[in-house]
Write an enzyme that holds these catalytic residues in place. Structure first.
Site, mmCIF file in Angstrom:
data_model
loop_
_atom_site.group_PDB
_atom_site.id
_atom_site.type_symbol
_atom_site.label_atom_id
_atom_site.label_comp_id
_atom_site.label_asym_id
_atom_site.label_seq_id
_atom_site.Cartn_x
_atom_site.Cartn_y
_atom_site.Cartn_z
ATOM 1 C CB THR A 176 -0.845 -0.039 1.291
ATOM 2 O OG1 THR A 176 -1.770 -1.098 1.153
ATOM 3 C CG2 THR A 176 -1.567 1.251 1.580
ATOM 4 N NE ARG A 204 -9.062 -7.189 2.910
ATOM 5 C CZ ARG A 204 -8.026 -6.368 3.006
ATOM 6 N NH1 ARG A 204 -7.720 -5.564 2.010
ATOM 7 N NH2 ARG A 204 -7.289 -6.348 4.090
ATOM 8 C CB VAL A 205 -13.618 -2.864 2.009
ATOM 9 C CG1 VAL A 205 -13.084 -1.455 2.203
ATOM 10 C CG2 VAL A 205 -14.568 -2.905 0.812
ATOM 11 N N GLY A 206 -10.348 -3.223 2.808
ATOM 12 C CA GLY A 206 -9.360 -3.135 3.891
ATOM 13 C C GLY A 206 -9.480 -1.839 4.666
ATOM 14 C CG ASP A 207 -5.976 -0.679 6.755
ATOM 15 O OD1 ASP A 207 -5.826 -1.464 5.793
ATOM 16 O OD2 ASP A 207 -5.031 -0.033 7.240
ATOM 17 C CB THR A 227 1.173 0.137 5.139
ATOM 18 O OG1 THR A 227 1.443 -1.111 4.478
ATOM 19 C CG2 THR A 227 2.421 0.602 5.871
ATOM 20 N N GLY A 228 -0.426 -2.422 6.416
ATOM 21 C CA GLY A 228 -0.278 -3.683 7.145
ATOM 22 C C GLY A 228 -1.534 -4.514 6.999
ATOM 23 N N GLY A 230 -4.814 -5.199 7.095
ATOM 24 C CA GLY A 230 -5.926 -4.261 7.197
ATOM 25 C C GLY A 230 -6.990 -4.645 8.205
HETATM 26 N N1 ASP Z 1 -3.612 -2.292 4.633
HETATM 27 C C1 ASP Z 1 -3.810 -2.802 3.309
HETATM 28 C C2 ASP Z 1 -5.060 -3.635 3.246
HETATM 29 O O1 ASP Z 1 -5.289 -4.386 4.166
HETATM 30 C C3 ASP Z 1 -2.663 -3.615 2.827
HETATM 31 C C4 ASP Z 1 -1.341 -2.928 2.871
HETATM 32 O O2 ASP Z 1 -1.058 -2.114 3.742
HETATM 33 O O3 ASP Z 1 -0.537 -3.176 1.973
HETATM 34 O O4 ASP Z 1 -5.768 -3.555 2.276
#
Ligand code: ASP
Length: 310
Positions: A176, A204-207, A227-228, A230
């Site tokens: 990300t 799917r929706v992330g953070d 980032t991480g 989510g």
């Molecule tokens: N946080 C992002 C997600 O879960 C992934 C990422 O940080 O690369 O969609």
């Protein structure tokens, strides 16, 4: 003139050290540097934090090296579904999109949601209709293709796995991108953009597009881009928690960021990192993974571009 500051990230969870060649390392660093400079030059010329973070994130979205825009990861159906959000710390205005396809720069669409719609968050078909109304050009799937991302998807395609440790390469997880800035008027802004996680389930929706989870800005406290993993950032409401630790517990930016990433997030079982800036131009960039692609610059510190920890 007040201190100006900008930080960018290209995701936590980098290539493990053994797999990173000097050539690859300099490629990653060059893109981070040019993203940093794009935004920083705007800040130097007196433009707003919002303009700066959008410009930096666009530069990262345009590179296939990072998991956002071009180079976004593959979903379980072999497609690209992108999420992005942006927030203005001065007004607390925000814009977000999720599950968009074909959009070269999802961060600009998020900004348009903030500035040209009555809403904060548009998803999927609704977001695409909004883009169409604004005459966004749609790129075809080929534009987003990246061989490494494709191979990462092949490793787990057909399984239910989208887990964080699914790849021996360990770089499949994140990537990300994000930027945070403090402009010369002390205004803060944050922007985050992502392709999400390899082999993620349809819908799917992330953070990253969720205000308060992966992205947040408030002039009173900080601007932050996460980032991480989510799912854990959503459950921990990490971006807003950083602001709360500063506002209600009076923690400094650095202390609050360390508590979140090294304690609270780990306790939940999540991994990753964040970049954050406060209205005095202080910058924090903690992570609990082996590395996090990152860079920062302020009016009293030169560029710093790094990938791994010390
Ligand atoms: N946080 C992002 C997600 O879960 C992934 C990422 O940080 O690369 O969609």
């Amino acid at each position: 003139m007040k201190k100006i500051a900008l930080a960018v990230h290209g995701g936590a969870g980098t290539l493990v050290k053994g797999m990173m060649t000097p050539e690859k390392e300099s490629l990653y660093k060059a893109v981070l540097k040019s993203a940093l400079h794009k935004g920083y030059l705007l800040l130097e010329s007196g433009r707003s934090a919002i303009e700066a973070v959008e410009a930096s994130v666009k530069e990262l979205e345009d590179s296939h090296l990072f998991n956002a825009g071009k180079g976004s990861v593959f979903t379980s159906e072999g497609k690209h579904e992108m999420d992005a959000s942006i927030m203005d710390g001065k007004t607390l205005n925000a814009g977000a999109v999720s599950l968009v396809s074909g959009i070269k720069n999802p961060i600009s669409l998020a900004r348009d949601v903030m500035e040209k719609s009555d809403h904060v968050f548009l998803a999927s078909i609704g977001a695409m209709q909004f883009a169409e109304k604004l005459k966004y050009h749609l790129e075809d799937e080929k534009y987003f293709y990246d061989e490494l991302r494709y191979q990462q998807w092949q490793e787990i395609k057909g399984t239910k796995d989208f887990k964080l440790d699914h790849s021996v390469k360990k770089d499949a997880k994140f990537g990300t991108v994000g930027a945070v800035a403090c402009d010369r008027f002390g205004n803060l802004a944050a922007a985050t953009s992502t392709g999400g996680m390899t082999n993620k389930q349809f819908g799917r929706v992330g953070d990253s597009p969720m205000i308060g989870a992966g992205n947040y800005a408030n002039n009173k406290t900080c601007a932050v881009s996460c980032t991480g993993s989510g799912e854990y950032f959503i459950r921990g409401v990490v971006a807003y928690d950083l602001s709360c630790l500063m506002e209600y517990k009076n923690l400094s930016l650095q202390d609050a960021a360390e508590v979140l990433i090294q304690k609270r997030l780990l306790k939940l079982g999540g991994d990753g990192g964040l970049i954050a800036v406060d209205a005095l131009g202080n910058i924090a960039m903690p992570f609990n993974t082996e590395g996090m692609y990152r860079g920062c610059k302020s009016s009293d510190s030169a560029d710093q571009i790094s990938i791994y920890g010390n």
